[in-house]
Design an enzyme around this catalytic site. Structure first.
Site, PDB file in Angstrom:
ATOM      1  CB  VAL B  15      -1.002   0.037   1.182  1.00 47.44           C
ATOM      2  CG1 VAL B  15      -1.960  -1.143   1.087  1.00 47.44           C
ATOM      3  CG2 VAL B  15      -0.313   0.073   2.516  1.00 47.44           C
ATOM      4  CG  ASP B  16      -0.697   4.532  -2.266  1.00 46.00           C
ATOM      5  OD1 ASP B  16      -1.460   4.684  -1.284  1.00 46.00           O
ATOM      6  OD2 ASP B  16      -1.098   4.654  -3.435  1.00 46.00           O
ATOM      7  NE  ARG B  17       1.326  10.607   1.702  1.00 45.78           N
ATOM      8  CZ  ARG B  17       1.726  11.134   2.846  1.00 45.78           C
ATOM      9  NH1 ARG B  17       2.973  11.236   3.119  1.00 45.78           N
ATOM     10  NH2 ARG B  17       0.877  11.601   3.728  1.00 45.78           N
ATOM     11  N   GLY B  19      -2.766   4.610   1.721  1.00 49.11           N
ATOM     12  CA  GLY B  19      -3.319   3.400   2.336  1.00 49.11           C
ATOM     13  C   GLY B  19      -3.986   2.470   1.339  1.00 49.11           C
ATOM     14  CB  ILE B  20      -5.357   2.614  -1.869  1.00 43.00           C
ATOM     15  CG1 ILE B  20      -4.654   3.735  -2.645  1.00 43.00           C
ATOM     16  CG2 ILE B  20      -6.473   3.196  -0.998  1.00 43.00           C
ATOM     17  CD1 ILE B  20      -5.571   4.537  -3.540  1.00 43.00           C
TER      18      ILE B  20
END
Lengths: 136, 136, 136, 136
Positions: B15-17, B19-20
């Site tokens: 996940v990226d920053r 949250g996905i």
């Protein structure tokens, strides 16, 4: 003499959901810095080392301390410091710095072993490479 | 018949920053699902295909639509639907589902080409593999 | 006018066991090139866009054709060509070149949508950013 | 009591051009194993820990020894052994095994620190979580 320093930009794909670099990616950074060190200081491109000379330096031991987070967009300075050249092994120290900070964000130590890429056996570092690695 | 469905858990490192799941990692998911498809449906492990039969299926075309985000911890269902088997190419469709949702989170189409791992030349899909790929 | 071109070095961690770039990593490359485009051409750092302006451009559609492999050590030129600026969406074309080759190794098209990072809702591209994106 | 063991399949995207797992990915494996440990043994999903309880356990120290390579297709057993529970820190040991081998392929030690996800400050491990972590 000042240690060699590679500069690596923290990319979107490197940060986790807390907006900081996910710690396994610190190891990508030190590998990239080591590739740059071979190119700039040792004078041989790591791809050539592998593809033409059939040599690689896989990691047998790694230690790392993480003191402060790296953030998205940071231009990280990664110092590569050759510490010890053994018969078959080479030991490297790393210090990672955020821009304009004098205290490192992380420090690491990595032991690598000279390996024949065809047999996957460890082997002595060849003289021509030892000479280059000892030079700086 | 219901399509084959692999289940993949969204990990912290995916996940990226926001949250996905960072979209390049959707491609890791469809590759993992295809590896599972080979193992479970085609009846040959993809590592054996590469290492013993010296065949691979690199991607020459990819299309993907991203409709809704995948989130950390999601158990994602990835459907693998073989669409077309050509002389040298195989085309696959994918549909990715979040748990308990009937609308896909993403859909994709991928064209792969049978390739000799030694020469890197494309080649006809061998009959024994074509038979397996046509079976289900 | 010549398109913007970012240069990306293929790293050890990017290549697969065939010694070529694993195709999901092409998407990392185009994202890095887009980050460079924002910094150099649009005049705003993508991290600032996300962190200060709370805007992001997630991908809703992606197409890519892979014509020839990228190899370890290649310095890859990635052209970023803004194709269409909609009310909420921006469409980008990419062409990836190996050194000294005039035919691209891969081409891609990506549709991104301006999104509020707090609500995750799509939104109109704000005027100040639209002006910057239209400039070049 | 036998230590908890997660099983992780080595995927195509994990191996390098020598056909073995690139060492930074060992760290992904131990993080996945720790996520499984929280779910199965501690009884709380790591995503819930982060998203609902606003707690995370970033790494402050890591040591790892790599004894033998992991190969594409291996089903790797990753043992998670909680070693020490401090006021704010938790120390974990890991042992990674290739299928049907009794000697580990790698061993590691990781010190993590309980951190408030909003302030990024370290904090005491809360009693309810300490109780769960001490139980097994």
């Amino acid at each position: 003499m000042a240690p060699f320093r590679a500069t690596i930009t923290v990319r979107f794909g490197d940060v986790d959901r807390a907006g900081i670099v996910y710690y396994p990616r610190f190891l990508n950074y030190i590998h990239i810095a080591l590739e740059e060190y071979f190119l700039e200081v040792v004078g041989i491109a790591y791809p050539d080392l592998i593809q033409e000379h059939r040599l690689a330096f896989p990691t047998v031991h790694l230690e790392m301390d993480f003191m402060r987070p790296l953030r998205y967009g940071d231009r990280v300075g990664v110092e590569v410091i050759p510490e010890k050249l053994g018969t078959t092994s080479a030991t490297w120290r790393y210090r990672l710095f955020r821009p304009e900070e004098s205290e490192p964000a992380a420090v690491g130590c990595q032991v690598t072993v000279c390996t024949n890429m065809d047999s996957f056996e460890k082997r002595e570092i060849p003289d021509w490479l030892r000479a280059k690695l000892s030079e700086e």
